[in-house]
Design a protein around this motif. Structure first.
Motif, PDB file in Angstrom:
ATOM      1  N   UNK A  66      30.900  37.010  31.143  1.00  0.00           N
ATOM      2  CA  UNK A  66      32.181  37.464  31.696  1.00  0.00           C
ATOM      3  C   UNK A  66      33.051  36.275  32.094  1.00  0.00           C
ATOM      4  N   UNK A  67      32.431  35.254  32.689  1.00  0.00           N
ATOM      5  CA  UNK A  67      33.196  34.070  33.091  1.00  0.00           C
ATOM      6  C   UNK A  67      33.744  33.357  31.864  1.00  0.00           C
ATOM      7  N   UNK A  68      32.934  33.304  30.799  1.00  0.00           N
ATOM      8  CA  UNK A  68      33.371  32.635  29.565  1.00  0.00           C
ATOM      9  C   UNK A  68      34.579  33.357  28.968  1.00  0.00           C
ATOM     10  N   UNK A  69      34.562  34.692  29.024  1.00  0.00           N
ATOM     11  CA  UNK A  69      35.677  35.466  28.462  1.00  0.00           C
ATOM     12  C   UNK A  69      36.890  35.385  29.384  1.00  0.00           C
ATOM     13  N   UNK A  70      36.644  35.551  30.695  1.00  0.00           N
ATOM     14  CA  UNK A  70      37.759  35.506  31.651  1.00  0.00           C
ATOM     15  C   UNK A  70      38.467  34.165  31.665  1.00  0.00           C
TER      16      UNK A  70
ATOM     17  N   UNK B 274      34.389  42.881  27.814  1.00  0.00           N
ATOM     18  CA  UNK B 274      33.174  42.380  27.155  1.00  0.00           C
ATOM     19  C   UNK B 274      32.276  43.544  26.766  1.00  0.00           C
ATOM     20  N   UNK B 275      31.815  43.542  25.525  1.00  0.00           N
ATOM     21  CA  UNK B 275      30.779  44.495  25.100  1.00  0.00           C
ATOM     22  C   UNK B 275      29.742  43.713  24.317  1.00  0.00           C
TER      23      UNK B 275
ATOM     24  N   UNK C 158      27.187  37.620  33.956  1.00  0.00           N
ATOM     25  CA  UNK C 158      28.240  36.920  34.705  1.00  0.00           C
ATOM     26  C   UNK C 158      28.722  35.705  33.931  1.00  0.00           C
ATOM     27  N   UNK C 159      27.787  35.023  33.248  1.00  0.00           N
ATOM     28  CA  UNK C 159      28.155  33.844  32.455  1.00  0.00           C
ATOM     29  C   UNK C 159      29.082  34.269  31.313  1.00  0.00           C
TER      30      UNK C 159
END
Ligand SMILES: [Zn+2]
Length: 204
Positions: A34-38, A84-85, A31-32
Motif C-alpha cells: 500500500x505504501x509503495x502504491x500510495x 490495491x488488489x 502495508x508495504x
C-alpha cells in the motif's frame, strides 16, 4: 459442575479483557505494498463545489457527514474502488470520484473488496447486510448514482513510466517483502526460544 452464576462471572471477566492486537512482519506485507502504491499515485483535493455535490448525491448534510455504507457518523473518506488488489495497484487514485465518507468499522471490514459485493455479503459480519441494517438497496442506489457522477481517473503506470522502470520499482518492493519474510522466520524461532525459557523458569 459450574453454576450458572459462576459461568456468567467467568464470561463477564473474559469479555472484560482484550489482548492488544499485534503486528507480525508478515502481516505488514500489505502495508508495504500500500505504501509503495500510495507513494506513486496523485491525491487530488476536491473543490468545495465538488464536495457539496458529493454530499448531495449521498443525501448528507455538510454539518452531519455520515458513513455512506451504514449511516454511522463518518470518520474518514474511503476509497470506493480499491487502490490495491493482489498486491498490485488497480490504477485508481485518491480523488473525490473514488472517495466516499465512511466509518472506520466499515472501512476495515470492506478492505480491498469490491464495494457492491461487500455491502451485499450476508456473511461479512460487519457489512451492512451482515449487520442486518435497513435501507441497503437505497444505499447501493446512491452509490451507483455517485459512480455515474464523475468518471474516475485510471492510471496505466506501465504506459506512463515504461516497462523497465515499472518492473524495477516492483522488484525493489518484492525484495523488501522477501527480507520481511526472512525476518519473520527468524522471529518465529526466537519467539519459541523465549517462550520455552520463560516456561522453564516458571516451573523451576
Ligand atoms: Zn459504516
Amino acid at each position: 459442575m459450574t453454576s450458572p452464576d459462576e459461568k456468567a462471572r467467568l464470561k463477564a471477566l473474559t469479555t472484560a479483557f482484550q489482548m492488544p492486537s499485534f503486528q507480525t512482519m508478515v502481516s505488514r506485507k500489505s502495508s508495504v505494498t500500500n505504501a509503495a502504491v500510495n507513494s506513486l499515485i496523485p491525491a487530488v483535493t476536491p473543490t468545495p463545489d465538488q464536495i457539496e455535490k458529493a454530499l448531495a448525491i449521498l443525501g448528507m448534510e455538510v454539518t452531519d457527514v455520515r458513513c455512506t455504507y451504514c449511516g454511522d457518523p463518518s470518520t474518514e473518506w474511503d476509497h470506493l474502488r480499491p487502490l490495491v488488489i493482489n498486491r498490485r495497484p488497480t490504477g485508481f487514485i485518491s480523488e473525490i470520484a473514488n472517495l466516499v465518507p465512511a466509518c472506520g468499522k466499515c472501512n476495515q471490514s470492506k478492505g480491498n473488496k469490491p464495494w457492491r459485493e461487500w455491502i451485499m455479503n450476508p456473511s461479512a459480519n460487519r457489512s451492512p447486510t451482515g449487520r442486518g441494517l435497513p435501507n441497503v438497496p437505497e444505499r447501493v442506489a446512491r452509490l451507483e448514482t455517485y459512480e455515474e457522477w464523475l468518471s474516475p481517473t485510471h492510471v496505466d503506470f506501465e504506459a506512463i513510466l515504461g516497462r523497465e522502470a515499472w518492473e524495477h520499482y516492483w522488484s525493489l518492493c518484492e525484495a523488501i517483502i522477501a527480507e520481511m519474510r526472512e525476518c519473520q522466520h527468524v522471529a518465529d524461532r526466537l519467539h519459541k526460544e523465549i517462550a520455552a525459557k520463560l516456561n522453564g523458569e516458571k516451573r523451576a
